[in-house]
Design a protein around this motif. Structure first.
Motif, PDB file in Angstrom:
ATOM      1  N   LEU A  84      55.700  -5.452  33.614  1.00  0.00           N
ATOM      2  CA  LEU A  84      55.855  -5.012  34.992  1.00  0.00           C
ATOM      3  C   LEU A  84      57.315  -4.913  35.430  1.00  0.00           C
ATOM      4  N   GLU A  85      58.203  -5.412  34.586  1.00  0.00           N
ATOM      5  CA  GLU A  85      59.636  -5.378  34.904  1.00  0.00           C
ATOM      6  C   GLU A  85      60.083  -3.951  35.203  1.00  0.00           C
ATOM      7  N   GLY A  86      60.701  -3.744  36.356  1.00  0.00           N
ATOM      8  CA  GLY A  86      61.195  -2.418  36.717  1.00  0.00           C
ATOM      9  C   GLY A  86      60.129  -1.474  37.248  1.00  0.00           C
ATOM     10  N   LYS A  87      58.899  -1.955  37.385  1.00  0.00           N
ATOM     11  CA  LYS A  87      57.818  -1.117  37.906  1.00  0.00           C
ATOM     12  C   LYS A  87      57.564  -1.426  39.385  1.00  0.00           C
ATOM     13  N   VAL A  88      57.002  -0.440  40.080  1.00  0.00           N
ATOM     14  CA  VAL A  88      56.631  -0.636  41.483  1.00  0.00           C
ATOM     15  C   VAL A  88      55.121  -0.572  41.573  1.00  0.00           C
ATOM     16  N   VAL A  89      54.524  -1.618  42.152  1.00  0.00           N
ATOM     17  CA  VAL A  89      53.065  -1.680  42.229  1.00  0.00           C
ATOM     18  C   VAL A  89      52.595  -0.942  43.479  1.00  0.00           C
ATOM     19  N   THR A  90      51.650  -0.042  43.288  1.00  0.00           N
ATOM     20  CA  THR A  90      51.109   0.724  44.414  1.00  0.00           C
ATOM     21  C   THR A  90      49.621   0.424  44.587  1.00  0.00           C
ATOM     22  N   ASN A 117      73.345   9.030  43.191  1.00  0.00           N
ATOM     23  CA  ASN A 117      72.988   8.178  42.057  1.00  0.00           C
ATOM     24  C   ASN A 117      72.582   8.965  40.815  1.00  0.00           C
ATOM     25  N   ARG A 118      72.892  10.295  40.827  1.00  0.00           N
ATOM     26  CA  ARG A 118      72.629  11.171  39.699  1.00  0.00           C
ATOM     27  C   ARG A 118      71.186  11.068  39.200  1.00  0.00           C
ATOM     28  N   LEU A 119      70.238  11.168  40.161  1.00  0.00           N
ATOM     29  CA  LEU A 119      68.822  11.078  39.813  1.00  0.00           C
ATOM     30  C   LEU A 119      68.171  12.449  39.716  1.00  0.00           C
ATOM     31  N   GLY A 120      68.991  13.498  39.848  1.00  0.00           N
ATOM     32  CA  GLY A 120      68.439  14.850  39.755  1.00  0.00           C
ATOM     33  C   GLY A 120      67.920  15.318  41.097  1.00  0.00           C
ATOM     34  N   GLY A 121      67.081  16.353  41.069  1.00  0.00           N
ATOM     35  CA  GLY A 121      66.526  16.917  42.292  1.00  0.00           C
ATOM     36  C   GLY A 121      65.229  16.243  42.681  1.00  0.00           C
ATOM     37  N   ALA A 122      64.558  16.865  43.656  1.00  0.00           N
ATOM     38  CA  ALA A 122      63.334  16.275  44.183  1.00  0.00           C
ATOM     39  C   ALA A 122      62.271  16.104  43.104  1.00  0.00           C
ATOM     40  N   VAL A 123      62.152  17.102  42.264  1.00  0.00           N
ATOM     41  CA  VAL A 123      61.108  17.022  41.231  1.00  0.00           C
ATOM     42  C   VAL A 123      61.394  15.864  40.278  1.00  0.00           C
ATOM     43  N   ASP A 124      62.663  15.718  39.887  1.00  0.00           N
ATOM     44  CA  ASP A 124      63.022  14.589  39.006  1.00  0.00           C
ATOM     45  C   ASP A 124      62.710  13.255  39.685  1.00  0.00           C
ATOM     46  N   MET A 125      62.972  13.186  40.966  1.00  0.00           N
ATOM     47  CA  MET A 125      62.735  11.919  41.674  1.00  0.00           C
ATOM     48  C   MET A 125      61.244  11.631  41.786  1.00  0.00           C
ATOM     49  N   LEU A 126      60.431  12.675  41.986  1.00  0.00           N
ATOM     50  CA  LEU A 126      58.986  12.474  42.027  1.00  0.00           C
ATOM     51  C   LEU A 126      58.458  12.057  40.658  1.00  0.00           C
ATOM     52  N   LYS A 127      59.040  12.656  39.614  1.00  0.00           N
ATOM     53  CA  LYS A 127      58.653  12.246  38.252  1.00  0.00           C
ATOM     54  C   LYS A 127      58.991  10.787  38.015  1.00  0.00           C
ATOM     55  N   ASN A 169      52.040  11.165  44.842  1.00  0.00           N
ATOM     56  CA  ASN A 169      50.576  11.154  44.808  1.00  0.00           C
ATOM     57  C   ASN A 169      50.010  11.155  46.241  1.00  0.00           C
ATOM     58  N   PRO A 170      50.060  12.304  46.909  1.00  0.00           N
ATOM     59  CA  PRO A 170      49.634  12.350  48.314  1.00  0.00           C
ATOM     60  C   PRO A 170      48.153  12.049  48.503  1.00  0.00           C
ATOM     61  N   ARG A 171      47.350  12.319  47.479  1.00  0.00           N
ATOM     62  CA  ARG A 171      45.915  12.068  47.642  1.00  0.00           C
ATOM     63  C   ARG A 171      45.658  10.565  47.774  1.00  0.00           C
ATOM     64  N   ALA A 172      46.269   9.778  46.891  1.00  0.00           N
ATOM     65  CA  ALA A 172      46.123   8.320  46.971  1.00  0.00           C
ATOM     66  C   ALA A 172      46.707   7.816  48.290  1.00  0.00           C
ATOM     67  N   MET A 173      47.832   8.425  48.695  1.00  0.00           N
ATOM     68  CA  MET A 173      48.481   8.021  49.941  1.00  0.00           C
ATOM     69  C   MET A 173      47.534   8.219  51.114  1.00  0.00           C
ATOM     70  N   THR A 174      46.874   9.378  51.162  1.00  0.00           N
ATOM     71  CA  THR A 174      45.937   9.677  52.255  1.00  0.00           C
ATOM     72  C   THR A 174      44.825   8.628  52.302  1.00  0.00           C
ATOM     73  N   ARG A 175      44.325   8.292  51.098  1.00  0.00           N
ATOM     74  CA  ARG A 175      43.234   7.308  51.020  1.00  0.00           C
ATOM     75  C   ARG A 175      43.687   5.969  51.620  1.00  0.00           C
ATOM     76  N   LEU A 176      44.882   5.551  51.261  1.00  0.00           N
ATOM     77  CA  LEU A 176      45.394   4.266  51.759  1.00  0.00           C
ATOM     78  C   LEU A 176      45.652   4.326  53.271  1.00  0.00           C
ATOM     79  N   GLN A 197      59.079   8.494  40.246  1.00  0.00           N
ATOM     80  CA  GLN A 197      58.058   7.699  40.945  1.00  0.00           C
ATOM     81  C   GLN A 197      56.805   7.571  40.086  1.00  0.00           C
ATOM     82  N   LYS A 198      56.383   8.700  39.504  1.00  0.00           N
ATOM     83  CA  LYS A 198      55.155   8.700  38.718  1.00  0.00           C
ATOM     84  C   LYS A 198      55.289   7.752  37.532  1.00  0.00           C
ATOM     85  N   GLU A 199      56.475   7.789  36.909  1.00  0.00           N
ATOM     86  CA  GLU A 199      56.681   6.976  35.702  1.00  0.00           C
ATOM     87  C   GLU A 199      56.888   5.494  36.008  1.00  0.00           C
ATOM     88  N   HIS A 200      57.354   5.206  37.211  1.00  0.00           N
ATOM     89  CA  HIS A 200      57.703   3.814  37.508  1.00  0.00           C
ATOM     90  C   HIS A 200      56.732   3.115  38.450  1.00  0.00           C
TER      91      HIS A 200
END
Lengths: 275, 380, 185
Positions: free
Chosen positions: A241-247, A211-221, A177-184, A223-226
């Protein structure tokens, strides 16, 4: 990023950059450029300081004074730069190993001093430049060449650390989410004091593959889900909130800024001496 | 002004701090360690009144880093430490060398290795001062033998650092650092203070390592509008990382050449060497014992002389070599198990036998001990 | 004056080192001599052996430490055992008899003064014993003039304790005057 922005803020003659295909660091650099533009930083009065690691190469691409230092020490060098010339804007770019392991002590104390620096941690949970060893932010039981049977340590929450030791501003963003990142980042750059932004970046080359997490797109997904925005997280119970990352913007506080406090000390001492 | 006329009783560490202030010190970062701490304390008290910055950092590594950062932003910067702390400074001393950041590091030597004897003198760091950080790099190392010289050489250290854009190390020891001695400091107006050359700003942005301007490129200080890139990686004249090849070699040779091509950097003092049959080579506090010893020897009819390297590095090799050709032997008293003696042997090149007198019990070598070695050499 | 060497010894907290600094400053700044003061001490801030050495001379001073002291002050038993015997022939050993009963054999003159007890009796505090001792050292020798020493004391002690310390110095001088025998060295 538009060509105009790139030409203004980047040393285009140094491109292409050294980052791997799919690496999140370019997204973070792009967001930083947009934030610098929005804030209207004077590039002749800005110094970007970094340490050693993939993230630290970002300092070399920005078209302002740049200081690419020793591993972990960026904040200590930046402290010298800022104190010697408080009118300069000083941005520190660090990786997770750089900032949290070898540079951990400098991180604690720079935040505690609340020196006017903006520190951005490109957190890809791995030592990318040395090909994928575990870092202090690697998840427990994740795999790395130096943790072939699973990493036993718990991961470091750098935002919580920064808040606890007295940083003026603490936020977490994610590459998806680069837009939110820019804002922060804009808010971090606007703050007079120690502002810290941790950015979740992805390393498909080492961390993802091992860690068999797939490619970049899978890793970005992933992030979005977690990730959960801080406003929504406040309404969730701990189990959810277990297993989630607060942004989002996690912390903001008014503490005396160090260069201002030092200037005050100087005028106090000069006043006393002059008497 | 910091320098007041008249005689006063001053400590070696205070004199280092005063010398730095006289040189225009504007930034000090340190970390407490015996026996150097008085330098930090003195500057914590006196720097703010002159608008300078004093900061105690979280460790020795950080204080060296902050010094280099401040230097790159235009400050005249210094740190002070002792043995264990000097080991920690090495990382960023190397960074200062390759990025050509002028700075001064005072190392008050104490007995090592490791924590060792924190309150006892030693000269155990002579080789570390030259080779402590990895890789080839230029460095100038100065060794004062009196409180007055602590002042003079600290000022000189800044001048050399600024002129050549290199780190300069001052090696004192617990004796010289803590000793109080009568001194008359020079008037502030009489001092020569040098500042680094900076590119003409009117000419627009300059390259940070423009070696076409000479072997010491004018310094593109941060905030001056040059948008300089500075890195600890091997770099080209734009400051951009470079790979292996001729440019790398040219950079390292230029850096080393800043010291090697300037024989005028070498300082040595001699006493009674003209007719000497025995030469003593000694530095710092040991040279004071040696100075007494040569007088005692002459009273006994032995023509002894003293050569005192003031610059340990670069070493006054030509002088030692010249004298070695006409003496019966050379005595090297050292508060270590034999460091400077290796250099004396190398430069003497067999022209005269070289005798080491080592002492490592944490006490200053006495004149009587040096005299004993002189007698042995004189007897042949 | 040719080279003179003074060793002051006792334990941390007795003000031994400050005493040496004041003596050196009196001689150097107000007495026109060259002076070097050195010290050796342990890691403790209080307690532990403390030794301070002062070398005075009209000539330049090379070796900064004491070779054979002309004056030795011993403020406790351990210092007496270690240093009293080092004094040069014709030199003076000044002993704080508050703490030291036995003094080892020495070739110098031994002067016993209950220095710390004098501090307690006159001022109700032991902390000025070092300044009393300085008065005794100066009173028994020709190392420094009294006005020079008074100026150095006044410069080096905390302003609030200046009068107290100058009175303590006087107590020392008077104690020295009561010691029979010639002024030495």
């Amino acid at each position: 990023m538009s060509t105009a922005l790139a030409e203004k803020y980047l040393r285009v003659e140094r491109l292409p950059h050294i980052w791997c295909r799919g690496c999140g660091h370019g997204i973070v650099l792009g967001a930083l450029v947009r934030a610098m533009d929005e804030v209207g930083l004077d590039l002749d009065r800005t110094v970007v300081v970094s340490g050693i690691g993939c993230a630290s190469r970002a300092a070399g691409y920005l078209n302002c004074d740049g200081l690419h230092t020793t591993h972990g020490r960026a904040l200590a060098f930046a402290t010298g730069v800022k104190l010697a010339r408080p009118e300069l804007r000083v941005i520190v770019i660090a990786g997770d190993g750089d900032l949290a392991a070898i540079g951990g002590n400098h991180f604690i104390h720079a935040a505690r001093r609340n020196l006017d620096l903006t520190c951005i941690c490109f957190n890809n949970q791995v030592y990318g430049m040395t090909s994928g060893q575990h870092s202090p932010t690697s998840p427990r039981l994740s795999l790395a060449p130096t943790a072939p049977y699973g990493h036993l340590e718990r991961e470091f929450d750098l935002c919580e650390l920064a808040r606890a030791v007295g940083a003026g501003y603490v936020a977490r963003a994610a590459a998806y989410n680069p837009r939110a990142m820019t804002r922060l980042l804009v808010r971090a750059l606007d703050l007079r004091g120690f502002s810290f932004v941790e950015v979740l970046s992805q390393c498909p080359t080492y961390f993802g593959r091992r860690n068999r997490l797939g490619g970049a797109v899978d890793m970005l997904k992933w992030q979005k889900e977690h990730t959960v925005d801080v406003a929504r997280a406040r309404e969730m119970d701990p189990a959810e909130l277990e297993g989630k990352v607060v942004t989002g913007e996690l912390h903001r506080a008014e503490y005396p800024e160090y260069t201002a406090a030092y200037a005050e000390l100087v005028s106090r001492v000069k006043g006393e001496t002059g008497r | 002004m910091p320098v007041k006329p008249g005689a006063r009783l001053m400590q070696g560490n205070e004199a280092c701090a005063e010398g730095a202030l006289a040189a225009g010190l504007s930034f000090f970062a340190g970390y407490p360690i015996t026996p150097s701490t008085e330098i930090a304390e003195y500057l914590a008290e006196h720097l703010p009144a002159r608008g300078g910055v004093y900061i105690q950092m979280e460790d020795e590594i950080a204080s060296m880093a902050a010094v280099v950062g401040a230097s790159l932003a235009g400050a005249k910067a210094m740190t002070a430490t002792s043995g264990p702390g000097f080991s920690l400074k090495q990382e960023n001393l190397g960074f200062a060398a390759i990025t050509e950041a002028p700075c001064v590091v005072v190392n008050v030597q104490r007995q090592g290795p490791s924590t060792g004897l924190p309150t006892s003198p030693s000269h155990g760091d002579l080789m570390q001062a030259r080779w402590g950080t990895h890789g080839d790099h230029p460095v100038v190392v100065l060794v004062p033998w009196s409180v007055r010289e602590c002042f003079d050489l600290t000022l000189h250290a800044f001048n050399v650092a600024e002129r050549l854009r290199i780190p300069v190390v001052i090696l004192t020891d617990e004796v010289i650092a803590h000793m109080r001695e009568k001194v008359v400091l020079p008037e502030a107006g009489s001092l020569v203070v040098e500042d680094r050359a900076r590119p003409d700003r009117a000419a627009g942005p300059a390259l940070p390592y423009d070696d076409r301007q000479g072997d010491v490129p004018p310094m593109t200080v941060f905030g001056d509008g040059h948008r300089a890139h500075v890195t600890g990686l091997i770099h080209d004249r734009r400051g951009y990382p470079a790979g292996p090849g001729p440019a790398t070699e040219a950079l390292l040779k230029r850096l080393q050449g800043k010291v090697d091509s300037r024989p005028e950097l070498v300082i040595a003092e001699e006493e009674e060497t003209a007719d000497a049959e025995v030469l003593v080579v000694a530095i710092g506090c040991v040279a004071r014992s040696a100075a007494r010893a040569i007088r005692l020897a002459r009273a006994e009819g032995i023509a002894a002389g003293l050569l005192r390297p003031v610059t340990l590095w670069p070493f006054p090799g030509e002088r030692v070599r010249a004298i070695a050709g006409r003496v019966r032997g050379i005595v090297v008293p050292e508060m270590n198990l034999g460091q400077m003696v290796l250099e004396v042997e190398r430069v003497a090149g067999g022209r005269a036998p070289v005798h080491l007198y080592p002492r490592v019990d944490g006490n200053l070598i006495t004149p009587e001990e040096v005299l004993g070695s002189i007698r042995e050499v004189a007897r042949g | 004056m040719s080279r003179r060497e003074i060793r002051l010894s006792g334990e941390g907290g007795q003000g031994i080192i400050l005493g040496g600094i004041i003596l050196a400053e009196a001689a150097a700044v107000h007495g026109g001599l060259n002076a070097v003061q050195t010290q050796s001490y342990g890691p403790e801030s209080r307690g532990g052996a403390s030794r301070c050495e002062v070398v005075l001379s009209r000539e330049a001073i090379d070796y900064p430490k004491v070779i054979r002291p002309d004056v030795v002050l011993v403020m406790n038993r351990e210092a007496a055992d270690r240093y009293a015997g080092d004094v040069s022939p014709g030199g003076t050993v000044i002993v704080d008899s508050t703490f030291v009963e036995e003094v080892p054999d020495t070739v110098g003159r031994v002067c016993r003064v209950p220095i710390t007890r004098l501090a307690r009796e006159h001022f109700g505090r032991e902390i000025v014993a070092n300044i009393i001792a300085l008065g005794i050292v100066a009173g028994l020798t020709d190392l420094v003039r009294r006005d020079a020493l008074e100026r150095a004391v006044a410069d080096r002690v905390p302003p609030a304790t200046r009068d107290l310390n100058l009175k303590a110095l006087d107590v020392g001088y008077r104690a020295a005057a009561e010691i029979p025998g010639p002024a030495t060295p």
